[in-house]
Design an enzyme around this catalytic site. Structure first.
Site, PDB file in Angstrom:
ATOM      1  N   HIS A  43      32.026 -11.417  73.188  1.00 43.78           N
ATOM      2  CA  HIS A  43      33.139 -12.058  72.488  1.00 43.78           C
ATOM      3  C   HIS A  43      32.686 -13.445  72.044  1.00 43.78           C
ATOM      4  CE1 HIS A  43      37.773 -12.657  72.289  1.00 43.78           C
ATOM      5  NE2 HIS A  43      37.167 -13.512  71.484  1.00 43.78           N
ATOM      6  N   ARG A  45      32.663 -16.943  70.221  1.00 41.01           N
ATOM      7  CA  ARG A  45      33.681 -17.859  69.710  1.00 41.01           C
ATOM      8  C   ARG A  45      33.002 -18.901  68.820  1.00 41.01           C
ATOM      9  NH1 ARG A  45      36.121 -16.062  74.521  1.00 41.01           N
ATOM     10  NH2 ARG A  45      38.326 -15.575  74.215  1.00 41.01           N
ATOM     11  N   HIS A  50      29.643 -19.686  75.015  1.00 42.07           N
ATOM     12  CA  HIS A  50      29.001 -18.691  75.893  1.00 42.07           C
ATOM     13  C   HIS A  50      28.107 -17.794  75.025  1.00 42.07           C
ATOM     14  CE1 HIS A  50      32.723 -16.811  74.569  1.00 42.07           C
ATOM     15  NE2 HIS A  50      33.442 -17.493  75.441  1.00 42.07           N
ATOM     16  N   GLU A  70      33.977  -8.366  70.159  1.00 43.03           N
ATOM     17  CA  GLU A  70      35.364  -8.810  70.091  1.00 43.03           C
ATOM     18  C   GLU A  70      35.446 -10.170  69.410  1.00 43.03           C
ATOM     19  OE1 GLU A  70      36.912  -7.030  74.396  1.00 43.03           O
ATOM     20  OE2 GLU A  70      36.622  -9.190  74.132  1.00 43.03           O
ATOM     21  N   HIS A 190      41.258  -7.036  80.309  1.00 42.95           N
ATOM     22  CA  HIS A 190      41.660  -8.381  80.691  1.00 42.95           C
ATOM     23  C   HIS A 190      42.204  -8.390  82.118  1.00 42.95           C
ATOM     24  CE1 HIS A 190      41.999 -12.528  79.143  1.00 42.95           C
ATOM     25  NE2 HIS A 190      42.810 -12.669  80.174  1.00 42.95           N
ATOM     26  N   GLY A 213      34.744  -8.060  82.256  1.00 47.08           N
ATOM     27  CA  GLY A 213      33.707  -9.072  82.338  1.00 47.08           C
ATOM     28  C   GLY A 213      33.867 -10.013  83.509  1.00 47.08           C
ATOM     29  N   HIS A 214      34.888 -10.864  83.466  1.00 51.49           N
ATOM     30  CA  HIS A 214      35.026 -11.938  84.447  1.00 51.49           C
ATOM     31  C   HIS A 214      35.055 -11.413  85.879  1.00 51.49           C
ATOM     32  CE1 HIS A 214      36.132 -15.932  85.895  1.00 51.49           C
ATOM     33  NE2 HIS A 214      37.014 -15.330  86.662  1.00 51.49           N
TER      34      HIS A 214
END
Length: 237
Positions: A43, A45, A50, A70, A190, A213-214
């Site tokens: 993802h 940004r 990151h 994403e 999420h 992910g997290h």
């Protein structure tokens, strides 16, 4: 079996915190696939805090399973996706300064914009998915955009599940069934974790893919990446 796509943003965050190339993002992506992971998600940004845009290009030749990118479809993101041509693009309406994604699309308000962007991606043979809240009217709107899939935004479920409220699954189950009835594939992501993923999987009809992910990377600090990937795979069977 529901496919597991591992979001490697947190690996990139760790790398960027010291400069250099440790941990090696490309090697981690290869390793996740060798451990049984069925997809890699990134993802990027605009501030590249990151995942860097160059990472998206570099991963193209590395990822052998499903490659999911994403992001908010701003012009720079659209250009990136059309150049890389991943397996799937997931459209997320996150603000440039958002720490993480925090809402799904209003598919009725943004229907025209989404139809235009999705059409361009599909003309380039890129599967499309849009990030949505578990609201029936939003699912109906999603079906009118031409998207292939939806991705259910699962933060509220995860928060309520942690409090013991298992009834929080119902809106997600209802929306998944409606999506299927309207010809859409169903993804989710999420705050899904080892604690809640099996319950979610067992109660969501037709769940094709989860992007995690997290939690997965955090759990791997204690349990090891290979072990955690396989623990998710076991729960998703």
């Amino acid at each position: 079996m529901t496919k597991l796509s591992v979001n490697i943003n947190k690996i990139a965050t760790l790398r960027n915190s010291r400069g250099g190339n440790t941990p090696n993002l490309l090697k981690v992506a290869e390793d996740i696939e060798s451990f049984g992971g069925q997809g890699i998600t990134i993802h990027p940004r605009p501030d590249e805090r990151h995942i860097r845009y160059q990472d998206a290009y570099d991963l193209k030749s590395i990822v052998q399973t499903e490659y999911n990118i994403e992001g908010n479809p701003i012009p720079k993101f659209i250009e990136l996706v059309l150049a890389v041509k991943p397996t799937q693009v997931t459209l997320v309406p996150d603000a440039e300064d958002a720490i993480t994604s925090n809402a799904g699309w209003d598919t009725r308000k943004h229907k025209g914009f989404l139809k235009e962007v999705i059409s361009e991606f599909k003309q380039n043979n890129i599967r499309t998915s849009i990030f949505v809240d578990p609201v029936l009217e939003v699912i109906e709107g999603a079906a009118q955009t031409g998207t292939d899939r939806i991705e259910l935004y699962t933060e509220e479920f995860a928060s309520e599940f942690a409090k013991g409220n298992k009834k929080s699954i119902q809106p997600y189950a209802d929306c998944a069934q409606l999506a299927i009835d309207m010809g859409l594939g169903v993804n989710a992501g999420h705050d899904l974790s080892l604690d809640n993923i099996q319950f979610f999987k067992e109660n969501i009809p037709g769940l094709l893919e989860v992007s995690i992910g997290h939690a997965l990377i955090s759990e791997s600090i204690y349990l090891g990446l290979e072990n955690v990937v396989n623990m998710y795979l076991h729960r998703l069977k």
